[in-house]
Design an enzyme around this catalytic site. Structure first.
Site, PDB file in Angstrom:
ATOM      1  N   ASN A  91       0.854  -1.178   0.000  1.00  0.00           N
ATOM      2  CA  ASN A  91       0.000   0.000   0.000  1.00  0.00           C
ATOM      3  C   ASN A  91       0.898   1.240   0.000  1.00  0.00           C
ATOM      4  OD1 ASN A  91       0.787   0.527   2.732  1.00  0.00           O
ATOM      5  ND2 ASN A  91      -0.889  -0.735   3.488  1.00  0.00           N
ATOM      6  N   GLU A 140       3.322   1.574   2.988  1.00  0.00           N
ATOM      7  CA  GLU A 140       4.403   0.586   2.941  1.00  0.00           C
ATOM      8  C   GLU A 140       5.457   0.966   1.907  1.00  0.00           C
ATOM      9  OE1 GLU A 140       1.815  -3.374   4.287  1.00  0.00           O
ATOM     10  OE2 GLU A 140       1.927  -2.778   2.175  1.00  0.00           O
ATOM     11  N   ASP A 193      -5.382  -8.215   1.204  1.00  0.00           N
ATOM     12  CA  ASP A 193      -5.383  -9.661   0.970  1.00  0.00           C
ATOM     13  C   ASP A 193      -6.194 -10.006  -0.273  1.00  0.00           C
ATOM     14  OD1 ASP A 193      -3.974  -9.852   3.346  1.00  0.00           O
ATOM     15  OD2 ASP A 193      -5.710 -10.449   4.533  1.00  0.00           O
TER      16      ASP A 193
END
Length: 357
Positions: free
Chosen positions: A221, A224, A306
């Site tokens: 993301n 990150e 996920d």
């Protein structure tokens, strides 16, 4: 599919072609065989109502009336894949406790193979308990160990993958930083996947970016990616990274950071999830594509990453281009953020969503 064709008839040719192509890929999902390796989590939800404040402290009193469990972490990625129709195997580590049995039971319900799951008596099975009232999460409680695996468990996981590698079309590495994914295991897994020409994707941990050299794709993301570039720039005295890490990243900074990470890690692609701003796909040849969000309502972003990596990887294994797979991931993530809790989507929901583009 008849309903989809009818609804697409009025769309411009380019959009019709894209939607039909994505629908054709979805129809092949059931042929894909994917292994998920990583940190296994059991997500527990305690549901209730609040109508008063505790006399003991200024906190709400929750009148609990239901408890549910769903697979989380790498197990949620496996759950997404299974819900979308893929054949799924899971590898990782659980503690020797009651939560292990609950998680294994939940995996069995979803037809997820647990042959690659090993027990480590010195660890907890990671449990994340969320207390929900109405549509609101009040608190989350985590039980977990995060130390690295013993070398023997590393060897057992790799031996399992090595023996079964030809049974899989793709491998997903889910790195939640709980100790299962480490540099020694990753180096062996990436080399094995490349030697057998298997798709290998990573949902990364920002502290571990330097481990992911040579994978097919990573799916960080925005936060990150920003933190990874900062971490790598500090460790790299050659000033390899040109982006200014002393300020919040602008859109142009994201483009520069993504391009630099692509080159640094020798990736085939990089899919950055940007929340309400959608996604950014980086491909070889300096191609960058912005994909606007398609989420209609956002109730809970838990597990959206996920869903994104599961759908992206499944799309690649089913014959999609990286851009097509990214579009599918975007649609799937847009569906699950409209649900409460760690959620999944399925082929029917995805096809229905495609009919509305």
């Amino acid at each position: 599919m008849v309903g989809l064709k009818t609804k697409l008839a009025a769309l411009p040719i380019g959009r019709q072609t894209t939607a039909f192509r994505l629908a054709a890929v979805i129809k092949k999902f059931h042929q894909a065989r994917i292994l998920v390796i990583g940190d296994l989590i059991l997500d527990e939800y305690i549901w209730g109502t609040v109508d008063r404040i505790s006399p003991e402290a200024p906190v709400p009193v929750v009148w609990a009336d239901k408890r549910t469990y769903v697979p989380g972490g790498a197990a949620n990625v496996a759950g997404n894949l299974s819900s979308l129709g893929a054949k799924v195997s899971l590898a990782g580590v659980l503690g020797n406790d009651k939560n292990k049995e609950i998680l294994l039971s939940e995996l069995k319900k979803r037809k997820i193979s647990s042959a690659g799951i090993f027990t480590e008596p010195m660890r907890h099975t990671t449990l994340k308990t969320r207390i929900i009232t109405g549509h609101q999460q009040i608190v989350r409680i985590d039980w977990e160990h995060t130390h690295s695996l013993p070398k023997e468990l590393n060897r057992r996981i790799f031996a399992f993958v090595q023996k079964k590698i030809e049974d899989f079309d793709g491998i997903i590495i889910e790195d939640y930083g709980k100790g299962v994914i480490n540099i020694h295991l990753l180096e062996e897994l990436i080399a094995l996947a490349r030697a057998h020409k298997k798709i290998i994707t990573v949902d990364p941990k920002e502290e571990h970016f330097q481990y992911y050299h040579g994978v097919t794709a990573i799916t960080p993301n925005r936060k990150e990616l920003e933190n990874a570039v900062r971490n790598l720039k500090i460790k790299d005295n050659t000033n390899r990274f040109k982006v200014n890490t002393d300020k919040l990243f602008s859109d142009s900074d994201i483009d520069l950071a993504g391009s630099e990470i692509m080159a640094y890690l020798n990736l085939e692609s990089l899919l950055v999830t940007l929340g309400e701003q959608g996604m950014r796909l980086f491909e070889e040849g300096s191609r960058i594509t912005h994909i606007p969000t398609v989420a209609q309502e956002v109730f809970d972003v838990s597990g959206a990453g996920d869903t994104a990596i599961a759908t992206f990887t499944l799309g690649l294994c089913a014959g999609a281009t990286k851009l097509e797979a990214a579009h599918l991931a975007n649609y799937a993530a847009g569906i699950v953020v409209g649900k409460i809790g760690t959620a999944t989507t399925n082929r029917d929901e995805l096809l229905e969503r495609l009919s509305k583009i």
